[in-house]
Design a protein around this motif. Structure first.
Motif, mmCIF file in Angstrom:
data_model
loop_
_atom_site.group_PDB
_atom_site.id
_atom_site.type_symbol
_atom_site.label_atom_id
_atom_site.label_comp_id
_atom_site.label_asym_id
_atom_site.label_seq_id
_atom_site.Cartn_x
_atom_site.Cartn_y
_atom_site.Cartn_z
ATOM 1 N N THR A 188 0.896 -1.358 -0.027
ATOM 2 C CA THR A 188 0.060 0.115 -0.127
ATOM 3 C C THR A 188 0.763 1.414 0.018
ATOM 4 O O THR A 188 0.179 2.509 -0.110
ATOM 5 C CB THR A 188 -0.947 -0.024 1.156
ATOM 6 O OG1 THR A 188 -0.138 0.003 2.418
ATOM 7 C CG2 THR A 188 -1.925 -1.111 1.122
ATOM 8 N N SER A 189 2.216 1.334 0.289
ATOM 9 C CA SER A 189 3.208 2.188 0.039
ATOM 10 C C SER A 189 3.709 2.386 -1.094
ATOM 11 O O SER A 189 4.637 3.271 -1.444
ATOM 12 C CB SER A 189 4.300 2.129 1.235
ATOM 13 O OG SER A 189 5.009 0.997 1.108
ATOM 14 N N HIS A 190 3.351 1.556 -2.093
ATOM 15 C CA HIS A 190 3.936 1.924 -3.493
ATOM 16 C C HIS A 190 3.609 3.242 -4.209
ATOM 17 O O HIS A 190 2.700 3.661 -3.655
ATOM 18 C CB HIS A 190 3.203 0.749 -4.400
ATOM 19 C CG HIS A 190 4.097 0.531 -5.790
ATOM 20 N ND1 HIS A 190 3.648 1.143 -6.928
ATOM 21 C CD2 HIS A 190 4.966 -0.443 -6.229
ATOM 22 C CE1 HIS A 190 4.407 0.919 -7.892
ATOM 23 N NE2 HIS A 190 5.229 0.018 -7.449
ATOM 24 N N ASP A 191 4.491 3.718 -4.988
ATOM 25 C CA ASP A 191 4.440 4.851 -5.568
ATOM 26 C C ASP A 191 3.018 5.103 -6.177
ATOM 27 O O ASP A 191 2.512 6.103 -6.170
ATOM 28 C CB ASP A 191 5.661 5.002 -6.405
ATOM 29 C CG ASP A 191 6.816 5.707 -5.684
ATOM 30 O OD1 ASP A 191 6.817 5.818 -4.332
ATOM 31 O OD2 ASP A 191 7.928 5.593 -6.359
ATOM 32 N N SER A 192 2.809 4.028 -6.823
ATOM 33 C CA SER A 192 1.303 4.181 -7.683
ATOM 34 C C SER A 192 0.299 4.452 -6.796
ATOM 35 O O SER A 192 -0.774 5.283 -6.987
ATOM 36 C CB SER A 192 1.239 2.873 -8.710
ATOM 37 O OG SER A 192 1.003 1.826 -7.742
ATOM 38 N N VAL A 193 0.298 3.658 -5.651
ATOM 39 C CA VAL A 193 -1.100 4.011 -4.382
ATOM 40 C C VAL A 193 -0.820 5.322 -4.018
ATOM 41 O O VAL A 193 -1.681 6.001 -3.746
ATOM 42 C CB VAL A 193 -0.959 2.879 -3.607
ATOM 43 C CG1 VAL A 193 -1.895 3.119 -2.595
ATOM 44 C CG2 VAL A 193 -0.966 1.401 -4.179
ATOM 45 N N CYS A 212 -11.110 10.904 4.125
ATOM 46 C CA CYS A 212 -10.931 10.085 5.349
ATOM 47 C C CYS A 212 -9.502 9.091 4.994
ATOM 48 O O CYS A 212 -9.560 8.154 4.124
ATOM 49 C CB CYS A 212 -12.161 9.079 5.639
ATOM 50 S SG CYS A 212 -11.754 8.224 7.131
ATOM 51 N N ALA A 213 -8.434 9.280 5.677
ATOM 52 C CA ALA A 213 -7.272 8.539 5.335
ATOM 53 C C ALA A 213 -7.224 7.320 6.520
ATOM 54 O O ALA A 213 -7.724 7.335 7.539
ATOM 55 C CB ALA A 213 -5.969 9.507 5.646
ATOM 56 N N ILE A 214 -6.351 6.436 6.266
ATOM 57 C CA ILE A 214 -6.022 5.273 6.992
ATOM 58 C C ILE A 214 -4.844 5.074 7.201
ATOM 59 O O ILE A 214 -3.974 4.577 6.450
ATOM 60 C CB ILE A 214 -6.634 3.948 6.391
ATOM 61 C CG1 ILE A 214 -8.071 3.988 6.098
ATOM 62 C CG2 ILE A 214 -6.580 2.675 7.456
ATOM 63 C CD1 ILE A 214 -8.825 2.918 5.425
ATOM 64 N N PRO A 215 -4.247 5.612 8.186
ATOM 65 C CA PRO A 215 -2.559 5.913 8.387
ATOM 66 C C PRO A 215 -2.184 4.183 8.632
ATOM 67 O O PRO A 215 -2.829 3.660 9.599
ATOM 68 C CB PRO A 215 -2.386 6.506 9.682
ATOM 69 C CG PRO A 215 -3.640 7.167 9.903
ATOM 70 C CD PRO A 215 -4.659 6.323 9.402
ATOM 71 N N ARG A 216 -1.322 3.767 7.903
ATOM 72 C CA ARG A 216 -0.956 2.224 7.884
ATOM 73 C C ARG A 216 0.758 2.099 8.353
ATOM 74 O O ARG A 216 1.059 1.013 8.685
ATOM 75 C CB ARG A 216 -0.937 1.609 6.692
ATOM 76 C CG ARG A 216 -2.556 1.247 6.259
ATOM 77 C CD ARG A 216 -2.617 0.779 4.952
ATOM 78 N NE ARG A 216 -3.871 0.391 4.664
ATOM 79 C CZ ARG A 216 -4.810 1.287 3.976
ATOM 80 N NH1 ARG A 216 -4.491 2.322 3.950
ATOM 81 N NH2 ARG A 216 -6.225 0.780 3.788
ATOM 82 N N ALA A 217 1.277 3.170 8.193
ATOM 83 C CA ALA A 217 2.872 3.053 8.605
ATOM 84 C C ALA A 217 3.351 4.270 9.348
ATOM 85 O O ALA A 217 2.666 5.623 9.266
ATOM 86 C CB ALA A 217 3.645 3.029 7.533
ATOM 87 N N LYS A 218 4.208 4.256 9.951
ATOM 88 C CA LYS A 218 4.964 5.514 10.651
ATOM 89 C C LYS A 218 5.135 6.799 9.592
ATOM 90 O O LYS A 218 5.580 6.529 8.730
ATOM 91 C CB LYS A 218 6.314 4.988 11.419
ATOM 92 C CG LYS A 218 6.813 6.100 12.390
ATOM 93 C CD LYS A 218 8.145 5.477 12.995
ATOM 94 C CE LYS A 218 8.758 6.549 13.799
ATOM 95 N NZ LYS A 218 9.994 6.064 14.556
ATOM 96 N N ASN A 223 1.825 13.127 7.816
ATOM 97 C CA ASN A 223 1.866 13.551 6.481
ATOM 98 C C ASN A 223 0.491 13.782 6.071
ATOM 99 O O ASN A 223 0.319 14.980 5.521
ATOM 100 C CB ASN A 223 2.437 12.549 5.567
ATOM 101 C CG ASN A 223 3.764 12.339 5.664
ATOM 102 O OD1 ASN A 223 4.729 13.237 6.011
ATOM 103 N ND2 ASN A 223 4.351 11.089 5.434
ATOM 104 N N TRP A 224 -0.515 12.989 6.574
ATOM 105 C CA TRP A 224 -1.899 13.611 6.114
ATOM 106 C C TRP A 224 -2.293 14.870 6.994
ATOM 107 O O TRP A 224 -2.976 15.761 6.335
ATOM 108 C CB TRP A 224 -2.950 12.346 6.365
ATOM 109 C CG TRP A 224 -2.686 11.522 5.267
ATOM 110 C CD1 TRP A 224 -2.420 10.006 5.710
ATOM 111 C CD2 TRP A 224 -2.919 11.405 3.938
ATOM 112 N NE1 TRP A 224 -2.615 9.259 4.531
ATOM 113 C CE2 TRP A 224 -3.020 9.968 3.532
ATOM 114 C CE3 TRP A 224 -3.086 12.315 3.137
ATOM 115 C CZ2 TRP A 224 -2.799 9.673 2.048
ATOM 116 C CZ3 TRP A 224 -3.323 12.103 1.868
ATOM 117 C CH2 TRP A 224 -3.034 10.934 1.171
ATOM 118 N N VAL A 234 -8.520 4.782 12.006
ATOM 119 C CA VAL A 234 -7.249 4.394 12.476
ATOM 120 C C VAL A 234 -6.802 3.038 12.563
ATOM 121 O O VAL A 234 -5.789 2.531 12.961
ATOM 122 C CB VAL A 234 -7.098 5.003 13.902
ATOM 123 C CG1 VAL A 234 -7.283 6.570 13.801
ATOM 124 C CG2 VAL A 234 -8.047 4.578 14.879
ATOM 125 N N GLY A 235 -7.795 2.038 12.373
ATOM 126 C CA GLY A 235 -7.452 0.636 12.352
ATOM 127 C C GLY A 235 -8.784 -0.006 12.470
ATOM 128 O O GLY A 235 -9.914 0.361 12.194
#
Length: 254
Positions: A188-193, A212-218, A223-224, A234-235
């Motif tokens: 999910t952190s791929h550049d295209s995503v 509405c963002a879903i933070p998945r990584a540190k 950033n959002w 959040v999870g």
């Protein structure tokens, strides 16, 4: 009885709101999430086999604990949307929206005339008659949230027209399904995503919608926030519980 949506009030004040995806379908867990301080809960009927009566009890639990209940339905389905709202949900989350036409279908199912074509009933949403139908219709159109999920490259491609549909409140990202659609899953952190999500977020900002963002990584949450995002899922309670149980068990290793 349908009341004022506290999540909308918090966002109107400029606050951030935080929610959890519910995948353990029990009223007590929904109630616990409210007492833990979360602002909203998404009750999942897309991936779980939950009967309507249980969902209604979970909505009651949310009301008792001051947490806004949203129901994720199976798709662009007018019947499912209406049943969720008639049960007392304060909004619907609709997965796999890919066009402005689909967005208009969702709004039509979720809003009363003149904003939509939702059918009218009474029951618990009107306090069994304590709230007049006239007041209920106006309140429902003002307070209920319409949340659309963008989970494909076609949805991203059409996001500018989707967010312009009157009656849409939030856009919820679906980065994992989007990664599958783009052929880079489970990254999910791929550049295209990342580029796709930023395009969606920017379109929301331009149109005055909430992303509405879903933070998945540190670092993702910060950033959002720097992008001006104030709405976060959040999870998922199932994953949160499992990870915490594993940590607890490991803490007793000798």
């Amino acid at each position: 009885m349908l009341g004022i949506n506290p999540v909308k009030r918090r966002l109107d004040r400029g606050d951030c709101v935080y929610g959890v995806l519910n995948s353990v379908p029990t009223p007590w867990l929904v109630e616990m999430l409210g007492h833990a301080g979360f602002d909203f809960v998404v009750l999942d009927m897309e991936h779980l086999s939950v009967n309507p009566e249980t969902v209604e009890h979970m909505i009651r639990a949310a009301e008792c604990a001051d947490i806004t209940p949203l129901v994720r339905v199976t798709g662009v389905d007018a019947g499912a949307i209406q049943r969720a709202l008639d049960a007392g949900a304060m909004g619907v989350v609709v997965p796999r929206v890919e066009s402005a036409e689909q967005a208009r279908e969702v709004v039509a199912a979720a809003r009363f005339h003149p904003l939509g074509r939702r059918g009218i009933t009474g029951g618990r949403t009107t306090g069994f008659g304590r709230l007049s139908l006239e007041d209920y219709l106006a309140r429902a159109n003002d307070e209920l949230l319409v949340v659309l999920m963008i989970e494909s490259s076609l949805g991203v491609e059409n996001i500018d027209s989707i967010v312009e549909v009157p009656g849409v409140d939030w856009i919820l990202e679906g980065a994992m399904d989007l990664a599958h659609n783009l052929g880079v899953a489970p990254d999910t952190s791929h550049d295209s995503v990342r580029h796709a999500l930023k395009k969606v977020a920017w379109s929301c900002t331009r149109a005055g919608r909430h992303f509405c963002a879903i933070p998945r990584a540190k670092g993702q949450y910060q950033n959002w926030r720097e992008w001006g995002v104030r709405t976060f899922l959040v999870g998922e309670d199932r994953g949160i519980l499992f990870r915490r149980l594993c940590e607890l068990r490991s803490s007793f290793e000798t």
